[in-house]
Design an enzyme around this catalytic site. Structure first.
Site, PDB file in Angstrom:
ATOM      1  N   LYS A  57       0.839  -1.198   0.000  1.00 19.90           N
ATOM      2  CA  LYS A  57       0.000   0.000   0.000  1.00 19.90           C
ATOM      3  C   LYS A  57       0.873   1.247   0.000  1.00 19.90           C
ATOM      4  CE  LYS A  57      -3.874   1.697   2.891  1.00 19.90           C
ATOM      5  NZ  LYS A  57      -4.699   1.317   4.067  1.00 19.90           N
ATOM      6  N   SER A 133      -9.361   1.641   3.011  1.00 18.77           N
ATOM      7  CA  SER A 133      -8.429   2.453   2.258  1.00 18.77           C
ATOM      8  C   SER A 133      -7.388   1.651   1.478  1.00 18.77           C
ATOM      9  CB  SER A 133      -7.705   3.417   3.206  1.00 18.77           C
ATOM     10  OG  SER A 133      -6.955   2.707   4.188  1.00 18.77           O
ATOM     11  N   SER A 157     -10.106  -1.186   6.715  1.00 24.07           N
ATOM     12  CA  SER A 157      -9.370  -0.799   5.513  1.00 24.07           C
ATOM     13  C   SER A 157      -8.671  -1.944   4.803  1.00 24.07           C
ATOM     14  CB  SER A 157      -8.345   0.287   5.858  1.00 24.07           C
ATOM     15  OG  SER A 157      -8.993   1.507   6.114  1.00 24.07           O
TER      16      SER A 157
END
Length: 380
Positions: A57, A133, A157
């Site tokens: 990420k 996210s 997330s």
């Protein structure tokens, strides 16, 4: 594994869904060549992830690469060092080939920002969200542009993007995996005042999640990061995906699994309810001698107080630094944040002390009403 072939898949995935931020294909090919040479010269792999392309990420620092986390002001500011998770994956032989897209500031459940755009769900690019996210990470793994990836999770997330993209993910407990070298757009240690993100894997299979967690455990992160719990053997892989950590309990007593159908506030969507029902039926049918299912009444647990308290922790710092950072380049807030993110006076010391007291009281209540009163080993 043919790294070049998988890089092509990642490139196609990005063209279709905008799931990537930093594309590291050239360094990935150099890394693959190094690993091939190492194997040819020594006859041994570098580790259990030898030659596997793995993504991370955007929040994870990689030396010489941006960690903009969807905020324009953080673009073109290269990291000085690697996040500890990145170093651990590299030590196990991984090939880090890209970083993946996130929402602006990572404080949203839809992955869109003003730099890289919106991550699209490959199953329905016009109507379905990719989640957030860790939306870019989940989409890339789902499209087989990465073997597995590293995400972060506070309130869903990892779990939400994994769910909406048809794959799997884990949010480990706090202190299991190091968050050293993660960029969030907030002041250093701001998460310790609010709610800290937990690092975890995203993959297509439970076995791949287990491999990631095994690599992390063997990395002995507690020798570098004092925030990581120093405990060996906390992750054990098992051929039984239903009961991965509790085989020893079967010899002593039936495994007691609590079933919590909702939080007492929101009714889960029908597919979620159906999945929970199928799981409980399979557990009852296939593991009946070793399992006892315990229904739990959500109204008696105290879950109803959790969300409002969590929101107060999210806003305890007041969001002044984050909003100042975003406004410094005159970029607008994304639609998800515009009605939600507001600058407030930061909590006073006494107000924050009161929040901590409420949190401790709620945790104690949940421990009693869910775990102790029902004498369960696992909660679903």
């Amino acid at each position: 594994m043919n790294v070049a072939f998988l890089l092509q898949r990642a490139a196609i995935a990005n063209q279709l869904t905008s799931c990537l931020t930093e594309i590291l294909f050239a360094s990935a090919l150099d890394r693959a060549a190094f690993l091939d040479a190492h194997l040819a010269q020594t006859g041994q792999t570098l580790g259990p992830l030898h030659g596997l392309p793995i993504s991370v990420k955007d929040t994870f620092d990689i030396r010489g690469i941006d960690s903009s986390v969807g905020i324009s002001a953080l673009a073109f500011h290269s990291a000085q060092d690697n996040a500890l998770v990145v170093d651990t994956l590299l030590a196990a032989g991984a090939v880090i080939h890209c970083k993946t897209n996130v929402p602006q500031s990572m404080l949203a459940l839809d992955s869109v920002n003003n730099i890289f755009g919106r991550v699209l769900n490959p199953r329905n690019r016009r109507q379905w969200t990719a989640g957030g996210s860790s939306g870019g990470e989940a989409v890339l793994v789902a499209m087989r542009g990465s073997v597995m990836g590293a995400g972060t999770d506070v309130g869903g997330s990892i779990r939400i993007p994994a769910f909406v993209n048809g794959i799997v993910g884990i949010k480990p407990g706090k202190g299991r995996i190091s968050a050293k070298g993660l960029i969030t757009g907030q002041l250093p240690a701001a998460g310790k005042v609010g709610l800290e993100a937990c690092v975890g894997p995203i993959a297509r299979t439970i076995d791949d999640l287990g491999l990631f967690m095994e690599v992390i455990e063997n990395g002995r992160m507690w020798e570098v990061d004092p925030e990581v719990k120093a405990e060996e053997g906390w992750w054990t892989r098992s051929p039984d995906p239903v009961l991965p950590l509790f085989t020893k309990l079967q010899a002593e007593k039936p495994l007691r699994i609590g079933i919590l159908p909702s939080d007492g506030i929101t009714t889960p969507l029908p597919p979620v309810t159906a999945a929970l029902h199928r799981l409980t039926q399979q557990l009852h049918t296939h593991h009946k001698p070793t399992i006892k299912l315990i229904p739990i009444n959500p109204t008696a647990t105290g879950f109803s107080a959790s969300q409002s308290l969590a929101n107060k922790f999210f806003s305890a710092e007041g969001s002044a630094h984050l909003l100042s950072l975003i406004s410094s380049t005159s970029e607008p807030l994304i639609p998800w944040l515009s009605p939600r993110l507001r600058q407030k006076p930061p909590a006073t010391l006494d107000q924050f002390r009161a929040l901590l007291a409420r949190r401790d009281a709620l945790q104690t209540r949940l421990l009693r009403t869910i775990w102790k009163d029902n004498d369960i080993d696992i909660l679903i």
